[in-house]
Motif scaffolding. Structure first.
Motif, PDB file in Angstrom:
ATOM      1  N   TYR A  99       2.379   0.318  11.819  1.00  0.00           N
ATOM      2  CA  TYR A  99       1.836   0.073  10.470  1.00  0.00           C
ATOM      3  C   TYR A  99       2.023   1.333   9.622  1.00  0.00           C
ATOM      4  O   TYR A  99       2.298   2.421  10.144  1.00  0.00           O
ATOM      5  CB  TYR A  99       0.357  -0.329  10.509  1.00  0.00           C
ATOM      6  CG  TYR A  99      -0.590   0.762  10.981  1.00  0.00           C
ATOM      7  CD1 TYR A  99      -1.164   1.653  10.076  1.00  0.00           C
ATOM      8  CD2 TYR A  99      -0.911   0.905  12.333  1.00  0.00           C
ATOM      9  CE1 TYR A  99      -2.028   2.649  10.493  1.00  0.00           C
ATOM     10  CE2 TYR A  99      -1.770   1.904  12.769  1.00  0.00           C
ATOM     11  CZ  TYR A  99      -2.325   2.779  11.835  1.00  0.00           C
ATOM     12  OH  TYR A  99      -3.181   3.768  12.254  1.00  0.00           O
ATOM     13  N   ALA A 100       1.872   1.157   8.323  1.00  0.00           N
ATOM     14  CA  ALA A 100       2.003   2.276   7.386  1.00  0.00           C
ATOM     15  C   ALA A 100       0.624   2.686   6.885  1.00  0.00           C
ATOM     16  O   ALA A 100      -0.338   1.913   6.919  1.00  0.00           O
ATOM     17  CB  ALA A 100       2.894   1.888   6.209  1.00  0.00           C
TER      18      ALA A 100
ATOM     19  N   LEU B 176       8.308  -3.889  -0.350  1.00  0.00           N
ATOM     20  CA  LEU B 176       7.532  -3.758   0.880  1.00  0.00           C
ATOM     21  C   LEU B 176       8.347  -4.221   2.093  1.00  0.00           C
ATOM     22  O   LEU B 176       8.196  -3.686   3.201  1.00  0.00           O
ATOM     23  CB  LEU B 176       6.230  -4.549   0.770  1.00  0.00           C
ATOM     24  CG  LEU B 176       5.226  -3.990  -0.266  1.00  0.00           C
ATOM     25  CD1 LEU B 176       4.043  -4.937  -0.429  1.00  0.00           C
ATOM     26  CD2 LEU B 176       4.743  -2.603   0.123  1.00  0.00           C
TER      27      LEU B 176
ATOM     28  N   ASN C 121       9.101  -2.016   5.236  1.00  0.00           N
ATOM     29  CA  ASN C 121       8.605  -2.533   6.517  1.00  0.00           C
ATOM     30  C   ASN C 121       9.669  -2.476   7.621  1.00  0.00           C
ATOM     31  O   ASN C 121       9.340  -2.366   8.807  1.00  0.00           O
ATOM     32  CB  ASN C 121       8.130  -3.980   6.328  1.00  0.00           C
ATOM     33  CG  ASN C 121       7.452  -4.512   7.579  1.00  0.00           C
ATOM     34  OD1 ASN C 121       6.504  -3.909   8.083  1.00  0.00           O
ATOM     35  ND2 ASN C 121       7.959  -5.628   8.101  1.00  0.00           N
TER      36      ASN C 121
ATOM     37  N   VAL D 222       9.119   0.484   9.637  1.00  0.00           N
ATOM     38  CA  VAL D 222       7.914   0.444  10.473  1.00  0.00           C
ATOM     39  C   VAL D 222       8.111  -0.495  11.661  1.00  0.00           C
ATOM     40  O   VAL D 222       7.892  -0.117  12.819  1.00  0.00           O
ATOM     41  CB  VAL D 222       6.697  -0.006   9.631  1.00  0.00           C
ATOM     42  CG1 VAL D 222       5.470  -0.186  10.514  1.00  0.00           C
ATOM     43  CG2 VAL D 222       6.421   0.996   8.516  1.00  0.00           C
ATOM     44  N   GLU D 223       8.552  -1.712  11.345  1.00  0.00           N
ATOM     45  CA  GLU D 223       8.581  -2.766  12.363  1.00  0.00           C
ATOM     46  C   GLU D 223       9.780  -2.658  13.296  1.00  0.00           C
ATOM     47  O   GLU D 223       9.673  -2.900  14.516  1.00  0.00           O
ATOM     48  CB  GLU D 223       8.575  -4.126  11.666  1.00  0.00           C
ATOM     49  CG  GLU D 223       8.359  -5.290  12.607  1.00  0.00           C
ATOM     50  CD  GLU D 223       8.137  -6.595  11.859  1.00  0.00           C
ATOM     51  OE1 GLU D 223       8.421  -7.655  12.427  1.00  0.00           O
ATOM     52  OE2 GLU D 223       7.682  -6.534  10.681  1.00  0.00           O
TER      53      GLU D 223
ATOM     54  N   LYS E  95       0.607  -6.128   0.538  1.00  0.00           N
ATOM     55  CA  LYS E  95       0.708  -4.904   1.314  1.00  0.00           C
ATOM     56  C   LYS E  95       0.089  -5.026   2.704  1.00  0.00           C
ATOM     57  O   LYS E  95       0.360  -4.203   3.583  1.00  0.00           O
ATOM     58  CB  LYS E  95       0.023  -3.746   0.573  1.00  0.00           C
ATOM     59  CG  LYS E  95      -1.507  -3.803   0.543  1.00  0.00           C
ATOM     60  CD  LYS E  95      -2.093  -2.622  -0.165  1.00  0.00           C
ATOM     61  CE  LYS E  95      -3.606  -2.700  -0.229  1.00  0.00           C
ATOM     62  NZ  LYS E  95      -4.261  -2.611   1.072  1.00  0.00           N
TER      63      LYS E  95
ATOM     64  N   LYS F 191       0.543  -6.883   5.312  1.00  0.00           N
ATOM     65  CA  LYS F 191       1.423  -6.998   6.468  1.00  0.00           C
ATOM     66  C   LYS F 191       1.975  -5.637   6.893  1.00  0.00           C
ATOM     67  O   LYS F 191       2.245  -5.384   8.075  1.00  0.00           O
ATOM     68  CB  LYS F 191       2.577  -7.952   6.152  1.00  0.00           C
ATOM     69  CG  LYS F 191       3.522  -8.162   7.344  1.00  0.00           C
ATOM     70  CD  LYS F 191       4.660  -9.093   6.980  1.00  0.00           C
ATOM     71  CE  LYS F 191       5.632  -9.238   8.161  1.00  0.00           C
ATOM     72  NZ  LYS F 191       6.795 -10.091   7.842  1.00  0.00           N
ATOM     73  N   LEU F 192       2.131  -4.756   5.913  1.00  0.00           N
ATOM     74  CA  LEU F 192       2.728  -3.438   6.163  1.00  0.00           C
ATOM     75  C   LEU F 192       1.672  -2.362   6.377  1.00  0.00           C
ATOM     76  O   LEU F 192       1.783  -1.539   7.284  1.00  0.00           O
ATOM     77  CB  LEU F 192       3.638  -3.064   4.987  1.00  0.00           C
ATOM     78  CG  LEU F 192       4.176  -1.632   4.929  1.00  0.00           C
ATOM     79  CD1 LEU F 192       5.103  -1.386   6.124  1.00  0.00           C
ATOM     80  CD2 LEU F 192       4.917  -1.403   3.620  1.00  0.00           C
TER      81      LEU F 192
END
Length: 602
Positions: A21-22, A133, A137, A140-141, A166, A168-169
């Motif tokens: 996650y961010a 986003l 992402n 991140v993912e 936001k 989800k991120l």
């Protein structure tokens, strides 16, 4: 310590491997979020394992990728290689092979990005929030990066869409506040060793108070205001800094105006209205003065409202904030002309009594004794501080804090004002108009503090103003003599004394020449004409005539000038026919005075 919770959370995040996650850091512009995040990241990860990316102006996927690789040496080589490759491949009719090579190299570079990515200026990107986003992402993912987003969500054009998408991120949102304690040493270190820097280092509490009163949390605005103010302080005469309270008030006022102008809360045009009493009212103000009224209410102790007791006059305010510069001589002269810059403590007696409610009980008795001593024993006194102290003691009495009755206290103060007036213990009203304190109706103001007067204090105010006017009238002959001496020695300096100023600090606004010896003034005029300075003298005469209006208070002075004309004509005739002819030419160009009859009719 400010932001210690956010700092701890960020440090913990930076220790994670593939966090999934961010982190979102949401704070107003200028609050120092970029500096804060960079400092924590570099401290934890080192500069080589962190990539800072500004998305300011990014409008599509390509711009996003360019922002990621901006300032990268390898990316710049790839860009130059693409240009060269395209030129060569086009000549060989093979298409844009350079772009393909660049894209391949950029993909390799993106794959090798550091483990921590900081994306700043989210709200300044025009990429659709969902698309942006999604791009972030991916790191991140799919790439397991630590990602920190910096945003001022209140300024995002698509705020709701951004906040809704936001989740989800973003796994955690941190809110930080402006950390002045951390930022101020850096701000001051960036200022050259100077008088301004020394003042700021000795007055960090004052800076903090002005910044807190401003309420915008924008450290960038404060930093710029400090830089500008420092340049001004460097050119102020050393001896003026011994007037500690007025100097602190000047700096507070400068910083307040500088930040408000930079933020767009007020414009330079409304500074021309600082002398309006509408600024100082307690109720709501509409129209152009609304911004100044808000500023006045926020910044206690600053001279937002300009009156005769202000350390920042209308003229100096125009030079500093409208024209952008005041020459050193004018800067110091205008500060001195306020009459405020006399040696004094930073927290003088009048200010302490204005805040008597903040004192410890065992300190109040001594404070009141000092106030009574100033009111009834001190001489000479300054009118503004005297009235503040009188008002303070009246307020203390109204709460039952004095042994003396209200009636006795008021009578004693009124009597003392008269004694001071007779003994030379009060300052005259400057130009017969400026008392060194402000009054409009029942409102009193001095030193950045004011009050609405009750009947008793109104009587004291009226007594003080009447006394100062009497003292001025008694000194008019002496003032007129000094003005005549100035005329005879320096026309340029004399011109300043009769030129228009918005705050009425010159003889432009005051009839006084009828108090001057007309024979001596005529002799000086003839000497200027005889020495070939007719044009300079003519400009002075035009300015003198420009002062006059149809008000009857000017009648004696206008009659005096026509007597002066007769004296000049006689002097020129006595000298020669040529002198008489030249004087007639001088009158044709420069004599603009209304006749006494015109004023009577008007």
């Amino acid at each position: 310590m400010a932001n210690s919770v956010a700092k701890g959370a960020l440090k913990s995040y930076l220790k994670m491997k593939n966090p999934g996650y961010a982190i979102l850091v949401d704070a107003p512009w200028g609050a120092g979020k970029t500096h804060f995040v960079k400092e924590v990241c570099f401290e934890s990860d080192g500069t080589n394992n962190v990539r800072y990316v500004s998305l300011n102006g990014a409008s599509d996927d390509l711009a996003f990728r360019r922002a990621l690789l901006k300032d990268s040496y390898e990316a710049s080589l790839a860009e130059r290689g693409a240009i060269f490759g395209n030129i060569l491949s086009r000549k060989l009719r093979l298409g844009d092979l350079g772009n393909l090579a660049r894209d391949f190299l950029e993909e390799r570079l993106i794959a090798g990005l550091p483990e921590t990515l900081i994306f700043d200026d989210i709200e300044r990107s025009s990429i659709d929030p969902q698309q942006l986003l999604g791009l972030i992402n991916d790191f991140v993912e799919h790439k397991g990066k630590r990602v920190i987003l910096l945003v001022h969500s209140e300024e995002h054009d698509h705020k709701e869409a951004f906040l809704n998408r936001k989740e989800k991120l973003v796994g955690r949102t941190l809110h930080i506040e402006a950390d002045l304690d951390a930022a101020l040493p850096n701000f001051l270190a960036a200022i050259d060793h100077s008088r301004g820097r020394k003042f700021f280092q000795e007055h960090e509490k004052l800076i903090g108070s002005v910044f807190e009163q401003a309420g915008h949390q924008n450290l960038r605005l404060l930093r710029n205001a400090l830089r500008d103010c420092s340049l001004v302080l460097d050119r102020i005469d050393e001896d003026l800094f011994s007037a500690k309270e007025p100097m602190a008030r000047f700096v507070s006022t400068f910083l307040a105006f500088s930040m408000a102008l930079a933020k767009g809360e007020i414009t330079t045009q409304v500074l021309d209205c600082r002398d309006s009493w509408k600024i100082a009212v307690s109720g709501e103000v509409e129209g152009d003065l609304k911004g100044l009224n808000k500023l006045f209410k926020r910044h206690e102790g600053a001279d937002i409202h300009a009156h005769s007791g202000s350390v920042l006059s209308m003229a100096l305010c125009e030079l500093l904030f409208v024209r952008g510069h005041a020459e050193t001589e004018a800067l110091n002269e205008l500060l001195k002309s306020t009459g405020q810059f006399n040696q004094q403590d930073e927290n003088p007696l009048w200010k302490r009594i204005a805040h008597w409610g903040d004192f410890a009980w065992d300190e109040l008795k001594e404070l009141i004794a000092q106030g009574e001593d100033y009111l009834f024993e001190a001489s000479p006194v300054e009118a503004g501080p005297y009235l503040h102290i009188a008002d303070g003691l009246l307020r203390i009495e109204s709460y039952g804090g004095l042994q003396t009755s209200r009636k006795e206290l008021v009578a004693k103060i009124l009597q003392r004002v008269e004694v001071l007036a007779r003994s030379g213990g009060l300052p005259p009203a400057k130009m017969g108009r400026r008392f060194g304190w402000g009054a409009r109706g029942r409102h009193f103001s001095f030193g950045g503090y004011g009050c609405d007067a009750n009947d008793d204090f109104l009587d004291i105010m009226n007594s003080m103003s009447a006394a100062q006017l009497r003292i001025y009238e008694g000194k008019k002959e002496e003032l007129a003599k000094k003005l005549a001496e100035c005329f005879g020695s320096d026309l340029s300096r004399f011109m300043l004394k009769i030129s228009y100023t918005q705050d009425e600090t010159t003889y432009y606004h005051v009839p006084i020449f009828h108090e001057i010896d007309v024979d001596g003034f005529a002799q000086s005029c003839l000497e200027y004409l005889e020495s070939g300075q007719g044009n300079a003298l003519g400009q002075v005469f035009e300015q003198l005539a420009d002062r006059h209006n149809n008000n009857e208070e000017w009648q004696p002075e206008i009659e005096w000038f026509y007597v002066l004309r007769e004296k000049l004509e006689k002097g020129a005739i006595h000298h020669s026919k040529l002198a008489r002819a030249q004087l007639e030419l001088f009158f044709r160009f420069y004599w603009k005075f209304a006749s006494p009859e015109e004023v009577k009719i008007g």
